[in-house]
Design a protein around this motif. Sequence first.
Motif, PDB file in Angstrom:
ATOM      1  N   ALA A   1      23.266  83.648   5.920  1.00 26.64           N
ATOM      2  CA  ALA A   1      23.403  82.502   5.019  1.00 26.64           C
ATOM      3  C   ALA A   1      24.657  82.729   4.206  1.00 26.64           C
ATOM      4  N   ASP A   2      25.638  81.858   4.386  1.00 26.27           N
ATOM      5  CA  ASP A   2      26.918  81.980   3.658  1.00 26.27           C
ATOM      6  C   ASP A   2      27.519  83.382   3.743  1.00 26.27           C
ATOM      7  N   GLY A   3      27.581  83.935   4.941  1.00 22.51           N
ATOM      8  CA  GLY A   3      28.248  85.228   5.114  1.00 22.51           C
ATOM      9  C   GLY A   3      27.411  86.421   4.679  1.00 22.51           C
ATOM     10  N   ALA A   4      26.215  86.158   4.165  1.00 21.71           N
ATOM     11  CA  ALA A   4      25.344  87.268   3.761  1.00 21.71           C
ATOM     12  C   ALA A   4      24.172  87.378   4.736  1.00 21.71           C
TER      13      ALA A   4
ATOM     14  N   ARG B   1      10.623 100.040  14.240  1.00 19.44           N
ATOM     15  CA  ARG B   1      11.538  99.286  13.383  1.00 19.44           C
ATOM     16  C   ARG B   1      12.346 100.263  12.545  1.00 19.44           C
ATOM     17  N   ALA B   2      13.640  99.964  12.367  1.00 16.16           N
ATOM     18  CA  ALA B   2      14.508 100.789  11.519  1.00 16.16           C
ATOM     19  C   ALA B   2      14.526 100.165  10.126  1.00 16.16           C
ATOM     20  N   HIS B   3      13.431 100.381   9.374  1.00 11.97           N
ATOM     21  CA  HIS B   3      13.282  99.705   8.078  1.00 11.97           C
ATOM     22  C   HIS B   3      14.381 100.083   7.091  1.00 11.97           C
ATOM     23  N   ALA B   4      14.796 101.347   7.114  1.00 12.20           N
ATOM     24  CA  ALA B   4      15.819 101.772   6.146  1.00 12.20           C
ATOM     25  C   ALA B   4      17.122 101.006   6.370  1.00 12.20           C
ATOM     26  N   VAL B   5      17.470 100.813   7.628  1.00 12.36           N
ATOM     27  CA  VAL B   5      18.686 100.049   7.946  1.00 12.36           C
ATOM     28  C   VAL B   5      18.530  98.606   7.468  1.00 12.36           C
ATOM     29  N   GLU B   6      17.373  98.040   7.760  1.00 11.25           N
ATOM     30  CA  GLU B   6      17.115  96.646   7.381  1.00 11.25           C
ATOM     31  C   GLU B   6      17.226  96.476   5.859  1.00 11.25           C
ATOM     32  N   ASN B   7      16.575  97.380   5.113  1.00 10.33           N
ATOM     33  CA  ASN B   7      16.579  97.266   3.647  1.00 10.33           C
ATOM     34  C   ASN B   7      17.974  97.411   3.068  1.00 10.33           C
ATOM     35  N   ASP B   8      18.776  98.269   3.721  1.00 12.18           N
ATOM     36  CA  ASP B   8      20.143  98.468   3.268  1.00 12.18           C
ATOM     37  C   ASP B   8      20.982  97.194   3.425  1.00 12.18           C
ATOM     38  N   LEU B   9      20.710  96.458   4.472  1.00 11.90           N
ATOM     39  CA  LEU B   9      21.557  95.301   4.801  1.00 11.90           C
ATOM     40  C   LEU B   9      21.136  94.011   4.127  1.00 11.90           C
TER      41      LEU B   9
ATOM     42  N   GLY C   1      20.324  90.848   2.131  1.00 10.27           N
ATOM     43  CA  GLY C   1      20.867  90.343   0.873  1.00 10.27           C
ATOM     44  C   GLY C   1      22.332  90.661   0.661  1.00 10.27           C
ATOM     45  N   GLY C   2      22.866  91.616   1.430  1.00  9.01           N
ATOM     46  CA  GLY C   2      24.270  92.005   1.252  1.00  9.01           C
ATOM     47  C   GLY C   2      25.182  91.266   2.222  1.00  9.01           C
TER      48      GLY C   2
ATOM     49  N   THR D   1      29.339  92.364   6.741  1.00  2.08           N
ATOM     50  CA  THR D   1      30.654  92.866   7.137  1.00  2.08           C
ATOM     51  C   THR D   1      30.513  94.094   8.034  1.00  2.08           C
ATOM     52  N   ASP D   2      31.597  94.426   8.721  1.00  2.00           N
ATOM     53  CA  ASP D   2      31.608  95.634   9.563  1.00  2.00           C
ATOM     54  C   ASP D   2      31.258  96.866   8.741  1.00  2.00           C
ATOM     55  N   ALA D   3      31.843  96.921   7.537  1.00  4.87           N
ATOM     56  CA  ALA D   3      31.642  98.114   6.710  1.00  4.87           C
ATOM     57  C   ALA D   3      30.179  98.241   6.300  1.00  4.87           C
ATOM     58  N   ALA D   4      29.580  97.112   5.910  1.00  8.78           N
ATOM     59  CA  ALA D   4      28.177  97.148   5.490  1.00  8.78           C
ATOM     60  C   ALA D   4      27.278  97.556   6.661  1.00  8.78           C
ATOM     61  N   VAL D   5      27.596  97.038   7.845  1.00 10.62           N
ATOM     62  CA  VAL D   5      26.813  97.380   9.035  1.00 10.62           C
ATOM     63  C   VAL D   5      26.947  98.870   9.346  1.00 10.62           C
TER      64      VAL D   5
END
Lengths: 156, 298
Positions: free
Chosen positions: B213-216, B233-241, B243-244, B247-251
């Motif tokens: 949604a709008d780049g997030a 499921r990789a919950h830690a990865v999901e929670n990190d991402l 709402g943010g 971007t490549d860096a965030a991923v």
Amino acid sequence: MRVSFDLDGEERTVETAPDRSLRELLREDCDALSVKAGCDGGRCGACTVLLDGEAVKACLVMAAKVDGRSVTTVEGVADGTLGREVQDAFEDHSALQCGYCTPGFVLSALASLDDHPDADRETLRSALSGNVCRCTGYEKILDAVEAVAERRGEAE
Amino acid sequence: MTDGRADATGGTEADYYRPETVAAACRRLHEADGRARVVAGGQTLMPLVRQGLVDADAFVDVSAIPELSGVAVADDRTSIGATTTYAELARHDLSDRAAALGDACSVVADRQVRALGTVGGAVAHGDPTFDLLAPLCALAASVELADPDGRRRVPLGEFLVGHLRTDRRENELVTGVTFDRLDPERAGTAYERHAAVESGRATAGAAAVVTLADGAVERVRVACSAVADTPVRAHAVENDLVGGPATDAAVATASERAPEDIDPIDDEAGSAAYKRRLAATLVERSLLSAVRRAGGSP
Ligand SMILES: Cc1cc2nc3c(=O)[nH]c(=O)nc-3n(C[C@H](O)[C@H](O)[C@H](O)COP(=O)(O)OP(=O)(O)OC[C@H]3O[C@@H](n4cnc5c(N)ncnc54)[C@H](O)[C@@H]3O)c2cc1C
Ligand code: FES
Ligand code: FES
């Protein structure tokens, strides 16, 4: 149980246990010796046949399943067909040495050329990845099948 | 041929049935009282039969039941029938729209196995290395089951209880899998795997489903295969991402957390340490591809 099916254009009726493999049914009861026995576990592709036109590994098909269906081996490949063209290309490109894997490769190639007549080399490599050859190193096999695909592509 | 009594000519004396309705199949399973084995494509079952590992009085072949075959795409849900083969699913447009499914169907084994192997067989066998399970898990799919008493639906994550262990009752038939439709404008999915040899089993795999949604990142689900007893499921990865920014860096940063939710073992495919590293890389690749397919920047 009794299964009736078309084998290379001929109607066969065979008495069998349901959970034998189609490979055993073909080799032992129908004398279809071009269907090779390799790993017997789905890993080598030497037992590949066409079931209703689609390439499958006969060692992974339960014999009971062929009732009412049609099975094609390399023996059923007729003159003037794509299958014969593939066989000829194997010969022209020296794509076989001992020949044990060849029937399986020809039938896998035939099934994939049916879907993609002008497939490129990478597509063909992946389409033939279920077949193992211990002699040729694969490149000549790909040369042969690619040559057929190129001819078909030009003819389209 | 629907029913038939077997003769002993080299194989076993098991009965073989090919019913045409779910009710008839369930009845056969019920009558055999735990002594019947379902047969779909046979791509997993036949090697077991050949090794003498299947002890059954009857085989119930589900491949002639029309209700179990094919893909139904409705406004809000998609359902895939149990006997739909990998090859059929790969050809269906669903494999473009939920591209993780197409990615998985095109890497399973080889052409011959894909022609016969079925979605129901993959789900019912519950092998954590099977490629279709991580995408289904990331799509939050449920498994549909039937027995003579009725039907039920179980989330895939609850259905797969351990290595080759599922929540299927002895006389139950897997009838299909189903999942909510994704927003085609904003969602993307992908599956990435690594195998030591082409056509070999996955050393590890990762599936991602992302809605932007709008780049997030509005919603994200990531699932890994072959790195635990079940797909996880990789919950830690999901929670990190979530709402943010997508971007490549965030991923890249989020993917580093993939090892937190997995539990790989040392085996011939590789060491546990190698698989943790590999899983993080595959999670990153699947996320980047899913974000791109969702219309995002990476
Ligand atoms: C050489 C080879 C390589 C392979 N490589 C891969 C790979 O790279 N990736 C991958 O994901 N998979 C791989 N597989 C496995 C393949 O995906 C599975 O064999 C296939 O999905 C199983 O489906 P099937 O229809 O053939 O199941 P079957 O063999 O018919 O059945 C499998 C099991 O599930 C049960 N079952 C089947 N359908 C139902 C149902 N509807 N309800 C209840 N129980 C049911 C059967 O009783 C049996 O226990 C490979 C298999 C082989 C032989
Ligand atoms: S003998 Fe069938 S695949 Fe090897
Ligand atoms: S030519 Fe010998 S195995 Fe292929």
